[in-house]
Design a protein around this motif. Sequence first.
Motif, PDB file in Angstrom:
ATOM      1  N   ALA A 146      -1.508  -2.288 -14.487  1.00  0.00           N
ATOM      2  CA  ALA A 146      -2.781  -1.557 -14.575  1.00  0.00           C
ATOM      3  C   ALA A 146      -2.965  -0.916 -15.942  1.00  0.00           C
ATOM      4  CB  ALA A 146      -2.851  -0.496 -13.479  1.00  0.00           C
ATOM      5  N   PHE A 147      -2.082  -1.278 -16.889  1.00  0.00           N
ATOM      6  CA  PHE A 147      -2.138  -0.748 -18.260  1.00  0.00           C
ATOM      7  C   PHE A 147      -2.120   0.777 -18.273  1.00  0.00           C
ATOM      8  CE2 PHE A 147      -4.612  -4.809 -19.643  1.00  0.00           C
ATOM      9  CZ  PHE A 147      -3.457  -5.559 -19.516  1.00  0.00           C
ATOM     10  N   GLY A 158      -2.274  -3.210 -10.767  1.00  0.00           N
ATOM     11  CA  GLY A 158      -3.322  -4.017 -11.378  1.00  0.00           C
ATOM     12  C   GLY A 158      -3.214  -5.461 -10.948  1.00  0.00           C
ATOM     13  N   ALA A 159      -4.344  -6.159 -10.963  1.00  0.00           N
ATOM     14  CA  ALA A 159      -4.365  -7.594 -10.641  1.00  0.00           C
ATOM     15  C   ALA A 159      -5.553  -8.225 -11.354  1.00  0.00           C
ATOM     16  CB  ALA A 159      -4.464  -7.821  -9.137  1.00  0.00           C
ATOM     17  N   HIS A 174     -10.168  -7.722 -14.529  1.00  0.00           N
ATOM     18  CA  HIS A 174      -8.877  -7.074 -14.286  1.00  0.00           C
ATOM     19  C   HIS A 174      -9.111  -5.759 -13.541  1.00  0.00           C
ATOM     20  CE1 HIS A 174      -4.693  -6.158 -16.242  1.00  0.00           C
ATOM     21  NE2 HIS A 174      -4.773  -5.654 -15.020  1.00  0.00           N
ATOM     22  N   LEU A 175      -8.643  -5.703 -12.298  1.00  0.00           N
ATOM     23  CA  LEU A 175      -8.821  -4.531 -11.447  1.00  0.00           C
ATOM     24  C   LEU A 175      -7.595  -3.620 -11.506  1.00  0.00           C
ATOM     25  CD1 LEU A 175     -10.097  -6.262  -8.161  1.00  0.00           C
ATOM     26  CD2 LEU A 175     -11.411  -5.679 -10.198  1.00  0.00           C
ATOM     27  N   GLY A 176      -7.828  -2.317 -11.393  1.00  0.00           N
ATOM     28  CA  GLY A 176      -6.731  -1.373 -11.331  1.00  0.00           C
ATOM     29  C   GLY A 176      -6.947  -0.346 -10.240  1.00  0.00           C
ATOM     30  N   MET A 179       7.148  -4.594  -6.218  1.00  0.00           N
ATOM     31  CA  MET A 179       6.472  -4.308  -7.485  1.00  0.00           C
ATOM     32  C   MET A 179       5.531  -5.451  -7.864  1.00  0.00           C
ATOM     33  SD  MET A 179       8.276  -3.349 -11.153  1.00  0.00           S
ATOM     34  CE  MET A 179       8.726  -1.652 -10.692  1.00  0.00           C
ATOM     35  N   PRO A 180       4.288  -5.126  -8.277  1.00  0.00           N
ATOM     36  CA  PRO A 180       3.371  -6.166  -8.744  1.00  0.00           C
ATOM     37  C   PRO A 180       3.768  -6.627 -10.144  1.00  0.00           C
ATOM     38  CG  PRO A 180       2.364  -4.026  -9.032  1.00  0.00           C
ATOM     39  CD  PRO A 180       3.662  -3.793  -8.325  1.00  0.00           C
TER      40      PRO A 180
END
Length: 283
Positions: free
Chosen positions: A72-73, A244-245, A237-239, A93-94
């Motif tokens: 997710a930065f 994040g993904a 990019h979603l957070g 963990m993603p």
Amino acid sequence: MRPATIGYSPADLRGFREVQQLSYACAESVAARLEPGVTEREAARMQREWLRERGVRDWFHLPFAWFGDRTAFTGFKIPLQFFPTNRALEPGMPFILDMAPIHNGYTSDIGYSGCLGLNPVHERLMTDLREHRELILREVRERRTLREIYEDVERLMAGQGYVNRHRAYPFGVIAHKIDRVKERRWSPTVFGFGTNALRGLAKDALHGHRDGWSPLWSPYRFSDHPPRPGLWAVEPHLGFRGTGAKFEEILVVTDSRDPDESAFWLDDDLPHVRLRREEATTV
């Protein structure tokens, strides 16, 4: 489809599709080998080695890997924070694998999101990403400006309860134009980006500035124009709270008046698209 409307022949589109498939095959292979204790640097090296074994010698950018809240930065302020670190993978963990190889002169840029075990938040993000894929294609076909589409994507994210994490990319881009490049046995990189491909992007930026368009799809005024015919690497990019993904794949834009031919995803046989079909069949 009339290939002349995008400047590429059917053979060219096959070439782009093949290198995109190669990239996703690399991502799936590396993801299957990830286990607790593997670091981002090791995952990035695994991607490089897998692709080099299959003939890749040039890059738009070298492979990246982000684990945990780095997907997710979280806390990213400067470009150097995008580079792989010694962050180690843990159960639940993603992770995101991102690579942009050039093969036989064709460029790809893909993003693959996964998770080491079960993570309901990550699963939800992946499910909700499909609405963004549909929205982007629909509004490109409607010839909305890139800036308007960007704002609509961001609005959809907010409505879903997420934060726009492609805002953290340089210039806040959600996409950039890609092209064929002259094939080379080896090309140097600068800050992880291949000089061969960067020259092409800079050339597009120069021509675009003169003609009133940009090869970067951003929330800023230089993207306030309809989609330019060509190939675009698109990556919403979603957070959400440290998870994040995203996906990243090639969108083809033409100047056809036929809606179905005016824009289309280069390939629907990709992991995140297959996941969407599997979810649909289980509902």
